[in-house]
Motif scaffolding. Structure first.
Motif, PDB file in Angstrom:
ATOM      1  N   UNK A  77      34.998 -49.181 -27.472  1.00 34.07           N
ATOM      2  CA  UNK A  77      35.037 -48.968 -26.164  1.00 34.07           C
ATOM      3  C   UNK A  77      36.332 -48.997 -25.509  1.00 34.07           C
ATOM      4  N   UNK A  78      36.838 -48.153 -24.822  1.00 36.53           N
ATOM      5  CA  UNK A  78      38.056 -48.133 -24.021  1.00 36.53           C
ATOM      6  C   UNK A  78      38.221 -48.945 -22.830  1.00 36.53           C
ATOM      7  N   UNK A  79      39.212 -49.893 -22.912  1.00 39.85           N
ATOM      8  CA  UNK A  79      39.200 -50.924 -21.673  1.00 39.85           C
ATOM      9  C   UNK A  79      40.374 -50.485 -20.932  1.00 39.85           C
ATOM     10  N   UNK A  80      40.279 -50.270 -19.383  1.00 43.89           N
ATOM     11  CA  UNK A  80      41.096 -50.109 -18.486  1.00 43.89           C
ATOM     12  C   UNK A  80      41.458 -51.250 -17.654  1.00 43.89           C
ATOM     13  N   UNK A  81      42.448 -51.753 -17.452  1.00 47.48           N
ATOM     14  CA  UNK A  81      42.544 -52.994 -16.358  1.00 47.48           C
ATOM     15  C   UNK A  81      43.269 -52.494 -15.206  1.00 47.48           C
ATOM     16  N   UNK A  82      42.991 -53.328 -13.996  1.00 44.02           N
ATOM     17  CA  UNK A  82      43.984 -53.202 -12.654  1.00 44.02           C
ATOM     18  C   UNK A  82      45.047 -53.931 -13.085  1.00 44.02           C
ATOM     19  N   UNK A  83      46.224 -53.878 -12.521  1.00 46.46           N
ATOM     20  CA  UNK A  83      47.269 -54.440 -12.719  1.00 46.46           C
ATOM     21  C   UNK A  83      47.228 -55.771 -12.066  1.00 46.46           C
ATOM     22  N   UNK A  84      46.732 -56.614 -12.715  1.00 49.31           N
ATOM     23  CA  UNK A  84      46.436 -58.128 -12.204  1.00 49.31           C
ATOM     24  C   UNK A  84      47.469 -59.149 -12.844  1.00 49.31           C
ATOM     25  N   UNK A  85      47.156 -60.372 -12.296  1.00 49.40           N
ATOM     26  CA  UNK A  85      47.947 -61.551 -13.106  1.00 49.40           C
ATOM     27  C   UNK A  85      46.735 -61.922 -14.347  1.00 49.40           C
ATOM     28  N   UNK A  86      47.653 -62.662 -15.268  1.00 51.59           N
ATOM     29  CA  UNK A  86      46.918 -62.753 -16.538  1.00 51.59           C
ATOM     30  C   UNK A  86      47.054 -62.143 -17.727  1.00 51.59           C
ATOM     31  N   UNK A  87      46.525 -62.057 -18.748  1.00 49.34           N
ATOM     32  CA  UNK A  87      46.809 -61.680 -20.328  1.00 49.34           C
ATOM     33  C   UNK A  87      46.142 -60.439 -20.373  1.00 49.34           C
TER      34      UNK A  87
END
Length: 219
Positions: free
Chosen positions: A170-180
């Protein structure tokens, strides 16, 4: 992800061993089960949904299933892949989830009117362990192809869950956020609307966007 050759909505008796009897008949043909899901009890009985690969002797298979004492009825709806298609899953904080969904739904509409089938599912959640469990559960969702993590801070157990999900394809896209989590994601997008758009483009057959050329980038 291919569309199943045959989809069956089987109404059965609500008793132990029913699924075993059904799958034994299917295996005897042999027919490959592409997807199977219990829809639970209904007014007329217990309902099981199955999607099978194409088989030559489908009529014989259907007749043998109907001959089982535990089977009450068989309906043949269109496969879910042909109706709801590939799924975008959005998980995280309510406000961010809503904005990602706006982008994803708008982009999905553009592709779906051209013959694509993409649907968008959301759930706002908080808490590291709750989010990590939800991320891992995406691997068990039928037709889920891409996850967007929308929040302000995600890491720890969520990051490990992201890596597990990626290993499941599954592809995972993240918002630009704090954390790893952004460091583990396939793609990081600052604007939530654009994140939704890019999630749809990553899985649409009618798009020219190639996620493999964007991995580890930040926008």
């Amino acid at each position: 992800m291919p569309v199943a050759g045959h989809s069956l909505l089987v109404t059965t008796a609500d008793s132990p061993g029913v699924l075993s009897k059904i799958t034994q008949v299917i295996a005897a043909h042999p027919a490959n089960i592409r997807s199977i899901e219990s829809l639970g009890p209904r007014d007329e009985g217990f309902v099981v949904y199955l999607e099978l690969d194409p088989i030559d002797d489908y009529d014989a298979l259907r007749a043998q299933l109907l001959a089982l004492p535990v089977v009450q009825r068989i309906d043949e709806p269109p496969p879910l892949m042909a109706i709801y298609g590939k799924r975008v899953i959005i998980i995280g904080g309510g406000a961010q989830v809503g904005q990602v969904a706006v982008g994803a739904i708008s982009e999905a509409d553009r592709h779906n009117i051209r013959g694509e089938r993409i649907s968008v599912d959301t759930i706002p959640l908080v808490g590291e362990e709750t989010l990590a469990a939800a991320v891992r559960a995406v691997a068990r969702l039928p037709r889920a192809r891409v996850l967007v993590l929308a929040g302000a801070l995600m890491g720890g157990a969520i990051t490990e869950a992201v890596r597990d999900l990626q290993r499941a394809g599954v592809i995972v896209i993240s918002l630009n956020m704090a954390g790893s989590v952004p460091d583990a994601a396939d793609l990081v997008v600052t604007d939530p609307l654009q994140a939704g758009v890019m999630a749809v483009m990553a899985i649409a057959d009618t798009a020219t966007f190639d996620i493999s050329r964007q991995r580890q980038r930040r926008y």
